[in-house]
Structure formats: structure tokens, C-alpha cells
Design a protein around this motif. Structure first.
Motif, PDB file in Angstrom:
ATOM      1  N   VAL A   1       0.860  -1.219   0.041  1.00  0.00           N
ATOM      2  CA  VAL A   1      -0.134   0.092   0.123  1.00  0.00           C
ATOM      3  C   VAL A   1       0.843   1.238   0.074  1.00  0.00           C
ATOM      4  O   VAL A   1       0.617   2.061  -0.610  1.00  0.00           O
ATOM      5  CB  VAL A   1      -0.969   0.072   1.195  1.00  0.00           C
ATOM      6  CG1 VAL A   1      -1.645   1.485   1.251  1.00  0.00           C
ATOM      7  CG2 VAL A   1      -1.987  -1.286   1.163  1.00  0.00           C
TER       8      VAL A   1
ATOM      9  N   LEU B   1       0.984   4.185  -2.683  1.00  0.00           N
ATOM     10  CA  LEU B   1       0.836   5.625  -2.362  1.00  0.00           C
ATOM     11  C   LEU B   1       1.693   6.389  -2.899  1.00  0.00           C
ATOM     12  O   LEU B   1       1.548   7.510  -3.444  1.00  0.00           O
ATOM     13  CB  LEU B   1       0.530   5.797  -0.903  1.00  0.00           C
ATOM     14  CG  LEU B   1      -1.003   5.490  -0.318  1.00  0.00           C
ATOM     15  CD1 LEU B   1      -0.925   5.612   1.317  1.00  0.00           C
ATOM     16  CD2 LEU B   1      -1.979   6.526  -0.742  1.00  0.00           C
TER      17      LEU B   1
ATOM     18  N   THR C   1      -9.273   7.518   2.427  1.00  0.00           N
ATOM     19  CA  THR C   1     -10.380   6.656   1.695  1.00  0.00           C
ATOM     20  C   THR C   1      -9.308   6.019   0.626  1.00  0.00           C
ATOM     21  O   THR C   1      -9.483   4.990   0.406  1.00  0.00           O
ATOM     22  CB  THR C   1     -11.387   7.582   1.109  1.00  0.00           C
ATOM     23  OG1 THR C   1     -12.164   8.192   2.103  1.00  0.00           O
ATOM     24  CG2 THR C   1     -12.295   6.612   0.345  1.00  0.00           C
ATOM     25  N   ALA C   2      -8.482   6.810   0.017  1.00  0.00           N
ATOM     26  CA  ALA C   2      -7.735   6.022  -1.056  1.00  0.00           C
ATOM     27  C   ALA C   2      -6.755   5.132  -0.237  1.00  0.00           C
ATOM     28  O   ALA C   2      -6.830   3.864  -1.149  1.00  0.00           O
ATOM     29  CB  ALA C   2      -6.910   7.367  -1.561  1.00  0.00           C
ATOM     30  N   ALA C   3      -6.137   5.318   0.684  1.00  0.00           N
ATOM     31  CA  ALA C   3      -5.288   4.254   1.294  1.00  0.00           C
ATOM     32  C   ALA C   3      -6.066   3.192   1.852  1.00  0.00           C
ATOM     33  O   ALA C   3      -5.735   1.969   1.452  1.00  0.00           O
ATOM     34  CB  ALA C   3      -4.713   4.848   2.386  1.00  0.00           C
TER      35      ALA C   3
ATOM     36  N   ALA D   1      -8.911   1.926   0.644  1.00  0.00           N
ATOM     37  CA  ALA D   1      -9.549   1.283  -0.725  1.00  0.00           C
ATOM     38  C   ALA D   1      -8.517   0.218  -1.222  1.00  0.00           C
ATOM     39  O   ALA D   1      -8.478  -0.600  -1.694  1.00  0.00           O
ATOM     40  CB  ALA D   1     -10.096   2.167  -1.414  1.00  0.00           C
ATOM     41  N   ALA D   2      -7.180   1.147  -1.335  1.00  0.00           N
ATOM     42  CA  ALA D   2      -6.194   0.412  -1.850  1.00  0.00           C
ATOM     43  C   ALA D   2      -5.702  -0.834  -0.985  1.00  0.00           C
ATOM     44  O   ALA D   2      -5.594  -1.756  -1.650  1.00  0.00           O
ATOM     45  CB  ALA D   2      -4.849   1.443  -2.130  1.00  0.00           C
TER      46      ALA D   2
ATOM     47  N   PRO E   1     -12.792   0.472   3.784  1.00  0.00           N
ATOM     48  CA  PRO E   1     -12.899   2.234   3.191  1.00  0.00           C
ATOM     49  C   PRO E   1     -14.201   2.833   3.747  1.00  0.00           C
ATOM     50  O   PRO E   1     -14.378   4.063   3.646  1.00  0.00           O
ATOM     51  CB  PRO E   1     -12.822   2.099   1.747  1.00  0.00           C
ATOM     52  CG  PRO E   1     -12.634   0.639   1.395  1.00  0.00           C
ATOM     53  CD  PRO E   1     -12.822  -0.237   2.664  1.00  0.00           C
TER      54      PRO E   1
ATOM     55  N   LEU F   1     -12.736  -1.349  -5.668  1.00  0.00           N
ATOM     56  CA  LEU F   1     -12.017  -0.612  -4.658  1.00  0.00           C
ATOM     57  C   LEU F   1     -10.602   0.035  -5.017  1.00  0.00           C
ATOM     58  O   LEU F   1     -10.438   0.996  -4.752  1.00  0.00           O
ATOM     59  CB  LEU F   1     -11.716  -1.765  -3.514  1.00  0.00           C
ATOM     60  CG  LEU F   1     -12.962  -2.212  -2.694  1.00  0.00           C
ATOM     61  CD1 LEU F   1     -12.672  -3.268  -1.888  1.00  0.00           C
ATOM     62  CD2 LEU F   1     -13.266  -0.946  -1.647  1.00  0.00           C
ATOM     63  N   ALA F   2     -10.197  -0.646  -6.320  1.00  0.00           N
ATOM     64  CA  ALA F   2      -8.803  -0.037  -6.685  1.00  0.00           C
ATOM     65  C   ALA F   2      -9.248   1.462  -7.425  1.00  0.00           C
ATOM     66  O   ALA F   2      -8.444   2.239  -7.322  1.00  0.00           O
ATOM     67  CB  ALA F   2      -8.227  -0.900  -7.823  1.00  0.00           C
TER      68      ALA F   2
ATOM     69  N   ALA G   1      -9.854   3.980  -4.824  1.00  0.00           N
ATOM     70  CA  ALA G   1      -8.580   4.533  -4.423  1.00  0.00           C
ATOM     71  C   ALA G   1      -7.815   5.430  -5.173  1.00  0.00           C
ATOM     72  O   ALA G   1      -7.477   6.468  -4.864  1.00  0.00           O
ATOM     73  CB  ALA G   1      -7.624   3.307  -4.134  1.00  0.00           C
TER      74      ALA G   1
END
Lengths: 217, 203
Positions: A27, A31, A70-72, A74-75, A94, A162-163, A166
Motif C-alpha cells: 500500500v 501511495l 479513503t484512498a489508502a 480502498a487500496a 474504506p 475498490l482499486a 482508491a
């Protein structure tokens, strides 16, 4: 093909493999790539002139942190879903930062309304948000898909959805740094709406993009 | 060499913890590129999966069972880098098997979507309480139990006509019976299954 023959073929094809790295590490790697690309895009397009001022505002910072979280999340969830022994509950990770994100923006709508009356909730078309979010999210999504393909496509729709969530959340995070639009309702509808739409479309394409490979050559 | 042979033996005959530890060791060796260990592991997994599928879906033909087993082996092969050597092998392979079984089960329901049989199956599975749809479809235990209550003729007729999608005439020829007798047997089997599974659902 007889099962014994398949076993024979797989055994001969089975050279050494390196186990995937820990999900947290993956992750963080993603990021770093995604934020690096987003930063380059913001720099290329040109940051908003009032950025320094915005960065001192608690509300702006809340919204941005929630988008990033949320991005982190979801990834991390997408990567976890490609591991056969990971819990299926990962997909809901998420929800927590996502709810915080929607919550701050919802609260923002009330504040805008209290401060400016009906003007604060005016909704005008802002289609370029979608374009920018998709553009900035594209490379992060590509990188994440490549990472996901090293895992197992156990739940392809959820994983790709989810990807994309993210990647699009990163796109939105970057968009706020150059796009002069802070009215909570506008952000909620056009920007978060675009993020949700992109995630939804990706979820539909999940089965086509993340598939079990066939026989090794 | 010795350890691989020992591991393969342990994987089959040892006590449960030994068996699991032996599988862990085989998989670790397989990830490192040991062909013999990998072959032993694949054979062991194939054996277990064949047993599991046969127990859960006794109405499947041999070829269909092997199809599912091979699919699980292929999935294991393509996902083998996702196994973390610090974690046990069993939950990992179970996760893969559950996924492949659910996909196959979906395929079976879909294949029969345009037939009466699909309705029967959907009814049968939806009355299995406390499970997600996919697991309900996979877990055919209650159907199996219900099948035990049928006479052999009824079971045969139901399997050929409803599960294998043969026509009444084909099934009758195969069993050396008449179309009328087949029709009656299928009807009786359906009623009995419905009653048996309905009872299950209410428990």
C-alpha cells in the motif's frame, strides 16, 4: 486432460516464486507512486493561487485527509481481497474514512447554507471535475491493477471497484489543490460523484480485467 | 529428497497437526522451486479436493469432478506467490477452493437457468438457512441428505433428467425404462426432495 497430466505440467512449470510482500508495504509503495504522479500533475496544471490560505483552513484539511485516508483504505482492501486467506471483511475497510469524507462534506453543505443561504447550495454543471479525476487517477489505477494481478482474482468486481475508488480518491485529492471549487455541495455532487461513478464502472469491468489465468504455456 | 518423501507421507497419514505442518513444509519448498515437493503437494491437494467435491456433490459425474479439481489446482498454481510462508497453508488453499467451487456452482445454476431444473435447484438451495447464496449453492449437504430418502430408481431418474439435463426419452433408454415411468419417478423425487429440504429449512 487427465488430472495426473495437469499435475505433471504444473510441477514442471513451478519454478521458484517470491512470496508477495506484506500488504502494508505494498500500500505504501502504491501511495508513493500515486502521490508522486498527482504532485507532478498539480505542478504541471498549476496549483490554485489561494492554496496557502486553504491549507490553514481546518475544513479543507479535514476533507483532504478524509479523501486521502479513503484512498489508502480502498487500496489496502483491494490488495487484501486478492489474498486467499485474508478475511472478506477487508472490503468494508474504506467505509470508515469514506463515511468521514461524506460526513465532512455533508456538514459543509449545512455550513454553506447557514452562511450564504440558498446561494451556498447552488449547483452548476462542472463536468471537468470528472475529466481531471479520471486523468489523475489513470496512472495510479494502472499501477494498482498491475499489483493486483500478482494476486488471485478471488472477488474481481469488489477488487477492481475498490482499486478505482482508491485511484479516483487520489485524483480528487489532487484536483482540490488546483481547482477553485470549495462549495461543499459542488464537491459532493461533481467530485465525489465522479469518484463513485468511476468506482462503479470499474466494479462492472472487474470480471473482464481480473481473471484466473489458463494453463501455463 | 528424503524430507520431501517424508513430507508427502506425513501429509497423507500423519495426525492433523503433523499433516498440516507437512503441507506447510511442502508449499514452502514448492515456492523455493522444489519440483518434487510441488508435485507431492499438488497430488495431495487433488486427492483431498476430489474427496470433498464427491462428498458434497454426489450427483456430479467423474469428468465434472475432475474439471473442478483441475480448476482448483490451476488456481493454486497461478496464486502460489500469494501464500505467506509465515502463515498456515490450509486456510489459504481453503480460500481458493471455496472461490473456485462457488464459481462452478454458479455455472451449474446458470447452465440450467432456462430449465425447470434451475427452479428446483434454486428452491432447494435458497431454503438452506444461515448462509450466503454462494455458500448455500456449494453446500449441498442438505440436498445430499434429502437424496438419501429417495429410492434408487427415483434418485437415478432425478439425477439424469433434472441434474444432467437428459430428456425423459434419453433417460428412459439409458435406464431401460419407459418415458412414463421416468416421468413418475422424477415427479415423486421432486416432491420428496421439496418436502425434505423444506423440513430442513424450518429447523
Amino acid at each position: 486432460m487427465r488430472t495426473e497430466d495437469l499435475i505433471d505440467r504444473l510441477a514442471r512449470d513451478g519454478g521458484p516464486v517470491r512470496p508477495l510482500e506484506a500488504p502494508v508495504r505494498r500500500v505504501l509503495v502504491w501511495l508513493a507512486v500515486a502521490l508522486g504522479f498527482a504532485a507532478a500533475m498539480v505542478w504541471a496544471i498549476g496549483p490554485r493561487p489561494d492554496l496557502a490560505e486553504r491549507l490553514t483552513e481546518a475544513r479543507f484539511l479535514y476533507e483532504q485527509s478524509a479523501a486521502l485516508a479513503t484512498a489508502a483504505a480502498a487500496a489496502a482492501a483491494a490488495l487484501a481481497l486478492t489474498l486467499p486467506d485474508a478475511s472478506r471483511l477487508w472490503r468494508f475497510l474504506p467505509v470508515i474514512p469514506g463515511a468521514a469524507w461524506l460526513g465532512t462534506l455533508g456538514l459543509g453543505c449545512f455550513r454553506d447554507w447557514a452562511r450564504m443561504g440558498p446561494d451556498g447550495l447552488r449547483l452548476t454543471p462542472d463536468p471537468e471535475c470528472f475529466f481531471y479525476i479520471a486523468l489523475i487517477g489513470s496512472l495510479p489505477l494502472l499501477v494498482l491493477v498491475l499489483m493486483l494481478r500478482r494476486g488471485a482474482p478471488l472477488r474481481p468486481s469488489w477488487t477492481l471497484g475498490l482499486a478505482a475508488l482508491a485511484a479516483a480518491a487520489i485524483g480528487n485529492f489532487a484536483l482540490r489543490l488546483f481547482h477553485m471549487e470549495d462549495a461543499a455541495l459542488m464537491v459532493l455532487v461533481w467530485q465525489v460523484g465522479a469518484v463513485a461513478l468511476i468506482a462503479g464502472i470499474a466494479a462492472l469491468a472487474g470480471r473482464a480485467i481480473l481473471r484466473w489465468p489458463g494453463l501455463p504455456a | 529428497m528424503e524430507t520431501v518423501t517424508q513430507g508427502a507421507t506425513d501429509a497423507q497419514t500423519g495426525s492433523a497437526p503433523t499433516r498440516h505442518a507437512a503441507l506447510d513444509a511442502l508449499m514452502r519448498a514448492a515456492q523455493a522451486g522444489d519440483e518434487r515437493a510441488y508435485r507431492a503437494l499438488l497430488e495431495e491437494v487433488a486427492l483431498r479436493m476430489r474427496r470433498l467435491v464427491c462428498a458434497r456433490a454426489p450427483w456430479l459425474g467423474r469428468a465434472d469432478v475432475e474439471d473442478i479439481v483441475q480448476d482448483i489446482l490451476l488456481a493454486l498454481h497461478s496464486a502460489r506467490a500469494t501464500w505467506d510462508p509465515a502463515r498456515p497453508f490450509m486456510p489459504w488453499i481453503a480460500g481458493i477452493a471455496r472461490n473456485r467451487l462457488a464459481d462452478h456452482a454458479r455455472r451449474y445454476v446458470r447452465r440450467q437457468a432456462f430449465d425447470e431444473a434451475a427452479q428446483d435447484l434454486a428452491e432447494v438451495f435458497s431454503t438452506t438457512p444461515g448462509q450466503t447464496h454462494a455458500e448455500g449453492v456449494v453446500n449441498l449437504m442438505s440436498v445430499r441428505r434429502a437424496m438419501d430418502g429417495l429410492t434408487s430408481g427415483e434418485r437415478d431418474a432425478f439425477e439424469l433428467v433434472r441434474l444432467r439435463q437428459m430428456s425423459l426419452a434419453e433417460a428412459a433408454t439409458k435406464r431401460g425404462s419407459t418415458v412414463g415411468a421416468m416421468k413418475v419417478a422424477v415427479h415423486r423425487a421432486t416432491l420428496k426432495l421439496r418436502a425434505a429440504v423444506g423440513r430442513d429449512g424450518k429447523e
